[in-house]
Design a protein around this motif. Structure first.
Motif, PDB file in Angstrom:
ATOM      1  N   PHE A  95      51.996  33.441  13.359  1.00 40.10           N
ATOM      2  CA  PHE A  95      51.581  34.069  12.057  1.00 40.10           C
ATOM      3  C   PHE A  95      52.251  35.801  12.321  1.00 40.10           C
ATOM      4  O   PHE A  95      52.479  36.139  13.265  1.00 40.10           O
ATOM      5  CB  PHE A  95      50.319  34.357  11.742  1.00 40.10           C
ATOM      6  CG  PHE A  95      49.809  33.007  11.058  1.00 40.10           C
ATOM      7  CD1 PHE A  95      49.657  31.625  11.580  1.00 40.10           C
ATOM      8  CD2 PHE A  95      49.183  33.105   9.714  1.00 40.10           C
ATOM      9  CE1 PHE A  95      49.378  30.497  11.082  1.00 40.10           C
ATOM     10  CE2 PHE A  95      48.731  31.706   9.133  1.00 40.10           C
ATOM     11  CZ  PHE A  95      48.899  30.644   9.900  1.00 40.10           C
ATOM     12  N   GLN A 133      51.166  40.002  10.942  1.00 37.24           N
ATOM     13  CA  GLN A 133      50.966  41.032  10.072  1.00 37.24           C
ATOM     14  C   GLN A 133      51.679  42.280  10.234  1.00 37.24           C
ATOM     15  O   GLN A 133      51.502  42.948  11.264  1.00 37.24           O
ATOM     16  CB  GLN A 133      49.221  41.272  10.658  1.00 37.24           C
ATOM     17  CG  GLN A 133      48.450  42.034   9.622  1.00 37.24           C
ATOM     18  CD  GLN A 133      46.902  42.037   9.863  1.00 37.24           C
ATOM     19  OE1 GLN A 133      46.631  41.852  10.951  1.00 37.24           O
ATOM     20  NE2 GLN A 133      46.115  42.723   9.145  1.00 37.24           N
ATOM     21  N   LYS A 174      49.283  45.134   5.667  1.00 38.04           N
ATOM     22  CA  LYS A 174      49.179  43.905   4.976  1.00 38.04           C
ATOM     23  C   LYS A 174      48.411  43.143   5.321  1.00 38.04           C
ATOM     24  O   LYS A 174      47.988  43.151   6.634  1.00 38.04           O
ATOM     25  CB  LYS A 174      50.569  43.438   4.616  1.00 38.04           C
ATOM     26  CG  LYS A 174      51.467  44.458   4.040  1.00 38.04           C
ATOM     27  CD  LYS A 174      52.804  43.803   3.656  1.00 38.04           C
ATOM     28  CE  LYS A 174      53.900  44.785   2.811  1.00 38.04           C
ATOM     29  NZ  LYS A 174      55.081  44.004   2.713  1.00 38.04           N
ATOM     30  N   GLU A 175      48.002  41.814   4.896  1.00 38.51           N
ATOM     31  CA  GLU A 175      47.219  40.756   5.519  1.00 38.51           C
ATOM     32  C   GLU A 175      48.114  40.069   6.363  1.00 38.51           C
ATOM     33  O   GLU A 175      49.601  39.891   6.045  1.00 38.51           O
ATOM     34  CB  GLU A 175      46.645  39.850   4.405  1.00 38.51           C
ATOM     35  CG  GLU A 175      45.619  40.638   3.632  1.00 38.51           C
ATOM     36  CD  GLU A 175      45.142  39.804   2.438  1.00 38.51           C
ATOM     37  OE1 GLU A 175      44.072  40.253   1.744  1.00 38.51           O
ATOM     38  OE2 GLU A 175      45.389  38.751   2.452  1.00 38.51           O
ATOM     39  N   ARG A 176      47.397  39.327   7.151  1.00 37.12           N
ATOM     40  CA  ARG A 176      48.187  38.388   8.059  1.00 37.12           C
ATOM     41  C   ARG A 176      48.859  37.254   7.095  1.00 37.12           C
ATOM     42  O   ARG A 176      48.327  36.624   6.317  1.00 37.12           O
ATOM     43  CB  ARG A 176      47.352  37.778   8.998  1.00 37.12           C
ATOM     44  CG  ARG A 176      46.840  38.558  10.058  1.00 37.12           C
ATOM     45  CD  ARG A 176      45.841  37.940  11.022  1.00 37.12           C
ATOM     46  NE  ARG A 176      45.426  38.896  11.933  1.00 37.12           N
ATOM     47  CZ  ARG A 176      44.624  38.463  13.130  1.00 37.12           C
ATOM     48  NH1 ARG A 176      44.088  36.992  13.075  1.00 37.12           N
ATOM     49  NH2 ARG A 176      44.387  39.169  14.049  1.00 37.12           N
ATOM     50  N   GLU A 177      49.943  36.720   7.340  1.00 32.20           N
ATOM     51  CA  GLU A 177      50.804  35.898   6.746  1.00 32.20           C
ATOM     52  C   GLU A 177      51.452  34.794   7.600  1.00 32.20           C
ATOM     53  O   GLU A 177      51.878  35.057   8.917  1.00 32.20           O
ATOM     54  CB  GLU A 177      51.806  36.499   5.946  1.00 32.20           C
ATOM     55  CG  GLU A 177      52.969  37.137   6.693  1.00 32.20           C
ATOM     56  CD  GLU A 177      54.219  37.537   5.719  1.00 32.20           C
ATOM     57  OE1 GLU A 177      53.931  37.377   4.527  1.00 32.20           O
ATOM     58  OE2 GLU A 177      55.150  38.198   6.288  1.00 32.20           O
ATOM     59  N   ALA A 221      57.976  29.962   6.469  1.00 37.25           N
ATOM     60  CA  ALA A 221      57.693  30.678   5.226  1.00 37.25           C
ATOM     61  C   ALA A 221      59.055  31.063   4.677  1.00 37.25           C
ATOM     62  O   ALA A 221      60.114  30.878   5.277  1.00 37.25           O
ATOM     63  CB  ALA A 221      57.051  32.108   5.724  1.00 37.25           C
ATOM     64  N   THR A 268      48.342  23.628   3.422  1.00 37.50           N
ATOM     65  CA  THR A 268      48.513  25.063   3.820  1.00 37.50           C
ATOM     66  C   THR A 268      48.130  25.077   5.275  1.00 37.50           C
ATOM     67  O   THR A 268      47.369  24.244   5.697  1.00 37.50           O
ATOM     68  CB  THR A 268      47.799  26.106   2.789  1.00 37.50           C
ATOM     69  OG1 THR A 268      46.258  25.794   3.236  1.00 37.50           O
ATOM     70  CG2 THR A 268      48.052  25.804   1.569  1.00 37.50           C
TER      71      THR A 268
END
Length: 121
Positions: free
Chosen positions: A36, A38, A42-45, A60, A105
């Protein structure tokens, strides 16, 4: 359980970096693992995930075709090869033990410390 990520640093647009993650303290080969990230503010993705045996991988959309996740179970190692880097890839990258939800997810079940990747234009 410990997850130690390394390999972050600075790169120019179009360059490459390879992140590594050393796992200890648990049966690494039993788990779905992933990366992941970050970005600042911003938020973690989610970035990428790999099945316990390496036979299945998912990415992703933002990194598909540029990043490759892999693992070496005998060595308890997880990798992320990042090619064709873009400034928007700048972020702290985390090695993560992943849980796959009922909806399909990916969620981080356990997080290692991050490694910073900075891509300049």
């Amino acid at each position: 359980v410990q997850l130690q990520a390394s390999g972050g640093g600075s790169a120019q647009t179009g360059g490459s970096l390879r992140l590594s993650c050393a796992a200890s303290g648990h049966t690494f080969s039993n788990y779905v693992m992933g990366w992941f990230r970050q970005a600042p503010g911003k938020e973690r993705e989610f970035v990428a995930v790999i099945s316990w045996d390496g036979g299945s991988r998912a990415y992703a959309d933002s990194v598909k075709g540029r990043f490759t996740i892999s693992r070496d179970n005998p060595k308890n190692m997880l990798y992320l090869q990042m090619n064709s880097l873009k400034p928007e890839d700048t972020a702290v990258y985390y090695c993560v033990k992943v849980t796959v939800t009922r909806e399909g997810t990916y969620e981080g079940a356990f997080w290692g410390q991050g490694t910073l990747v900075t891509v300049s234009s």
